[in-house]
Enzyme design. Structure first.
Site, PDB file in Angstrom:
ATOM      1  N   ARG A  20       8.427  19.661  25.263  1.00 13.75           N
ATOM      2  CA  ARG A  20       8.913  18.494  26.017  1.00 13.75           C
ATOM      3  C   ARG A  20      10.021  18.895  26.990  1.00 13.75           C
ATOM      4  NH1 ARG A  20       7.509  15.924  21.027  1.00 13.75           N
ATOM      5  NH2 ARG A  20       9.008  17.324  20.100  1.00 13.75           N
ATOM      6  N   MET A  21      11.017  19.643  26.464  1.00 14.77           N
ATOM      7  CA  MET A  21      12.133  20.043  27.329  1.00 14.77           C
ATOM      8  C   MET A  21      11.713  21.103  28.332  1.00 14.77           C
ATOM      9  SD  MET A  21      14.868  18.459  27.344  1.00 14.77           S
ATOM     10  CE  MET A  21      15.633  19.696  28.378  1.00 14.77           C
ATOM     11  N   THR A 107      18.453  24.894  22.305  1.00 15.08           N
ATOM     12  CA  THR A 107      17.798  24.573  21.031  1.00 15.08           C
ATOM     13  C   THR A 107      18.848  24.115  20.022  1.00 15.08           C
ATOM     14  OG1 THR A 107      16.204  26.316  21.504  1.00 15.08           O
ATOM     15  CG2 THR A 107      16.308  25.540  19.232  1.00 15.08           C
ATOM     16  N   THR A 108      18.461  23.194  19.153  1.00 12.91           N
ATOM     17  CA  THR A 108      19.385  22.707  18.121  1.00 12.91           C
ATOM     18  C   THR A 108      18.777  22.956  16.741  1.00 12.91           C
ATOM     19  OG1 THR A 108      18.409  20.503  18.175  1.00 12.91           O
ATOM     20  CG2 THR A 108      20.300  20.899  19.637  1.00 12.91           C
ATOM     21  N   PRO A 131      24.221  21.985  22.683  1.00 15.93           N
ATOM     22  CA  PRO A 131      23.298  21.086  21.982  1.00 15.93           C
ATOM     23  C   PRO A 131      22.918  19.869  22.813  1.00 15.93           C
ATOM     24  CG  PRO A 131      25.517  20.993  21.025  1.00 15.93           C
ATOM     25  CD  PRO A 131      25.513  22.117  22.009  1.00 15.93           C
ATOM     26  N   HIS A 162      16.588   9.284  17.557  1.00 16.83           N
ATOM     27  CA  HIS A 162      15.688  10.120  18.358  1.00 16.83           C
ATOM     28  C   HIS A 162      14.238   9.802  18.005  1.00 16.83           C
ATOM     29  CE1 HIS A 162      19.306  12.628  19.021  1.00 16.83           C
ATOM     30  NE2 HIS A 162      18.683  13.042  20.110  1.00 16.83           N
ATOM     31  N   LYS A 166      11.316  14.805  16.519  1.00 15.64           N
ATOM     32  CA  LYS A 166      12.500  15.670  16.478  1.00 15.64           C
ATOM     33  C   LYS A 166      12.636  16.283  15.086  1.00 15.64           C
ATOM     34  CE  LYS A 166      17.434  15.963  17.499  1.00 15.64           C
ATOM     35  NZ  LYS A 166      17.301  17.254  18.210  1.00 15.64           N
TER      36      LYS A 166
HETATM   37  N1  LIG Z   1      20.365  20.798  24.668  1.00 16.15           N
HETATM   38  C1  LIG Z   1      19.805  19.645  25.000  1.00 16.15           C
HETATM   39  O1  LIG Z   1      20.289  18.898  25.865  1.00 16.15           O
HETATM   40  C2  LIG Z   1      18.522  19.255  24.319  1.00 16.15           C
HETATM   41  C3  LIG Z   1      17.810  18.118  24.720  1.00 16.15           C
HETATM   42  C4  LIG Z   1      16.596  17.840  24.105  1.00 16.15           C
HETATM   43  C5  LIG Z   1      16.123  18.677  23.101  1.00 16.15           C
HETATM   44  N2  LIG Z   1      16.857  19.760  22.721  1.00 16.15           N
HETATM   45  C6  LIG Z   1      16.374  20.715  21.725  1.00 16.15           C
HETATM   46  O2  LIG Z   1      15.511  21.631  22.401  1.00 16.15           O
HETATM   47  C7  LIG Z   1      14.548  22.137  21.465  1.00 16.15           C
HETATM   48  C8  LIG Z   1      13.152  21.896  22.028  1.00 16.15           C
HETATM   49  O3  LIG Z   1      12.913  20.522  22.063  1.00 16.15           O
HETATM   50  P1  LIG Z   1      11.499  19.950  22.520  1.00 16.15           P
HETATM   51  O4  LIG Z   1      11.546  18.488  22.312  1.00 16.15           O
HETATM   52  O5  LIG Z   1      11.133  20.497  23.865  1.00 16.15           O
HETATM   53  O6  LIG Z   1      10.536  20.627  21.406  1.00 16.15           O
HETATM   54  P2  LIG Z   1       8.977  20.835  21.462  1.00 16.15           P
HETATM   55  O7  LIG Z   1       8.312  19.839  22.337  1.00 16.15           O
HETATM   56  O8  LIG Z   1       8.533  20.953  20.036  1.00 16.15           O
HETATM   57  O9  LIG Z   1       8.782  22.276  22.170  1.00 16.15           O
HETATM   58  C9  LIG Z   1       9.151  23.475  21.538  1.00 16.15           C
HETATM   59  C10 LIG Z   1       8.788  24.630  22.449  1.00 16.15           C
HETATM   60  O10 LIG Z   1       9.207  25.859  21.851  1.00 16.15           O
HETATM   61  C11 LIG Z   1       8.076  26.731  21.727  1.00 16.15           C
HETATM   62  N3  LIG Z   1       8.257  27.557  20.546  1.00 16.15           N
HETATM   63  C12 LIG Z   1       8.147  27.210  19.230  1.00 16.15           C
HETATM   64  N4  LIG Z   1       8.383  28.277  18.447  1.00 16.15           N
HETATM   65  C13 LIG Z   1       8.662  29.311  19.290  1.00 16.15           C
HETATM   66  C14 LIG Z   1       8.959  30.685  19.088  1.00 16.15           C
HETATM   67  N5  LIG Z   1       9.043  31.213  17.873  1.00 16.15           N
HETATM   68  N6  LIG Z   1       9.185  31.453  20.185  1.00 16.15           N
HETATM   69  C15 LIG Z   1       9.104  30.959  21.436  1.00 16.15           C
HETATM   70  N7  LIG Z   1       8.801  29.649  21.689  1.00 16.15           N
HETATM   71  C16 LIG Z   1       8.583  28.859  20.619  1.00 16.15           C
HETATM   72  C17 LIG Z   1       6.872  25.801  21.643  1.00 16.15           C
HETATM   73  O11 LIG Z   1       5.672  26.492  21.962  1.00 16.15           O
HETATM   74  P3  LIG Z   1       4.222  25.904  21.481  1.00 16.15           P
HETATM   75  O12 LIG Z   1       4.459  24.563  20.852  1.00 16.15           O
HETATM   76  O13 LIG Z   1       3.401  25.813  22.736  1.00 16.15           O
HETATM   77  O14 LIG Z   1       3.676  26.836  20.492  1.00 16.15           O
HETATM   78  C18 LIG Z   1       7.277  24.795  22.703  1.00 16.15           C
HETATM   79  O15 LIG Z   1       7.114  25.355  23.991  1.00 16.15           O
HETATM   80  C19 LIG Z   1      14.826  21.391  20.149  1.00 16.15           C
HETATM   81  O16 LIG Z   1      15.640  22.203  19.335  1.00 16.15           O
HETATM   82  C20 LIG Z   1      15.561  20.140  20.600  1.00 16.15           C
HETATM   83  O17 LIG Z   1      16.394  19.614  19.580  1.00 16.15           O
HETATM   84  C21 LIG Z   1      18.018  20.064  23.322  1.00 16.15           C
END
Ligand SMILES: NC(=O)c1ccc[n+]([C@@H]2O[C@H](COP(=O)([O-])OP(=O)(O)OC[C@H]3O[C@@H](n4cnc5c(N)ncnc54)[C@H](OP(=O)(O)O)[C@@H]3O)[C@@H](O)[C@H]2O)c1
Length: 253
Positions: A20-21, A107-108, A131, A162, A166
């Protein structure tokens, strides 16, 4: 150098490109011509491997394929942006430290046991642990820090809401708000629907209440914040940074 020569864009690698991000960051990147992506990483078993990352993000082809190996891309990178999974944080940190590349961890939910590795890495590379990369939450954190110091007799509580997918609870943002308050603070976590992110800090004292709320209405607030922060981080010396440093807040510690 010829002053009219355009500065080449900063070469960035994005980890979590198919998420998503990651998709929000790729979609927003056109607004940041000072930065270009030379790597788009997903998990080693991702269904997106080999696909054009621009298409994965829902846009036009950008001719950058999604791959599964960070190490192979690091030599070309000038900054790494990680929005993936908590289980990948340690490996990504170690790879960037070894390659001496600035790293933004968005990542969080990673284990608190990583703290000593963060400290050691920050002696060698610029390391931003963020975060929440939205400007509004960065300010909320500062307002929370000020309120906690200014209202010592008040009790504080945090509620975060959320979307159901999440993985971590409490959210990384709620934990950093609690750290800004500086004393043990109860956190209520709600997982429902498609909520992008909502955080409320409530201070209660005799006969009055102060309520501070931030609502994320679109994911591109985090994406713009992350891209701004990556550009900022790329020219910093080795050290540990937060979003408040990126935004230049110097309120209270
Ligand atoms: N800092 C901020 O402002 C903020 C804002 C929102 C979210 N976040 C955090 O950002 C993170 C991602 O959120 P999201 O909603 O985008 O999650 P998401 O939709 O589940 O996406 C996760 C991504 O990480 C990849 N991934 C998973 N395991 C991996 C690994 N071992 N090595 C490399 N890539 C890997 C997935 O690949 P595939 O699924 O294609 O296998 C996918 O591209 C979470 O921890 C969330 O809490 C932070």
């Amino acid at each position: 150098m010829n002053p009219c020569e355009p500065t080449p864009p900063l070469r960035a690698v994005l980890i979590g490109a198919s998420g998503r991000m990651g998709r929000a960051i790729l979609s927003t990147a056109a607004q940041f011509p000072a930065l270009c992506f030379v790597g788009a990483i997903a998990s080693p078993h991702s269904a997106a491997l080999g696909s054009d990352s621009g298409v994965v993000a829902g846009g036009a082809p950008n001719y950058l394929a999604v791959t599964g190996s960070l190490e192979a891309l690091l030599p070309r990178a000038q900054v790494v942006i990680d929005f993936s999974a908590a289980s990948a944080t340690q490996g990504n940190l170690r790879a960037c430290r070894l390659a001496l590349k600035p790293l933004l961890i968005g990542t969080t939910g990673f284990p608190s046991g990583l703290e000593s590795e963060f400290a050691a890495a920050a002696r060698e590379i610029p390391l931003l642990i963020a975060p929440n990369t939205s400007p509004g939450v960065t300010l909320l954190t500062e307002l929370t820090r000020i309120a906690a110091r200014a209202l010592p007799g008040f009790t504080a509580g945090i509620t975060e809401t959320h979307h159901r997918e999440k993985r971590d609870a409490p959210s990384g943002t709620a934990l950093s708000l609690a750290a800004a308050i500086g004393v043990e603070t109860p956190i209520a976590s709600v997982r429902e629907g498609e909520v992008i992110g909502e955080h409320t800090v409530r201070f209660a004292g005799p006969g009055e209440e102060l309520v501070l709320t931030h609502r994320a209405l679109a994911r591109d607030i985090f994406a713009r914040g992350a891209l701004t922060a990556a550009l900022w981080l790329s020219s910093r010396p080795a050290g540990r940074y937060q979003m408040r440093d990126v935004m230049g807040f110097k309120t209270v510690t």
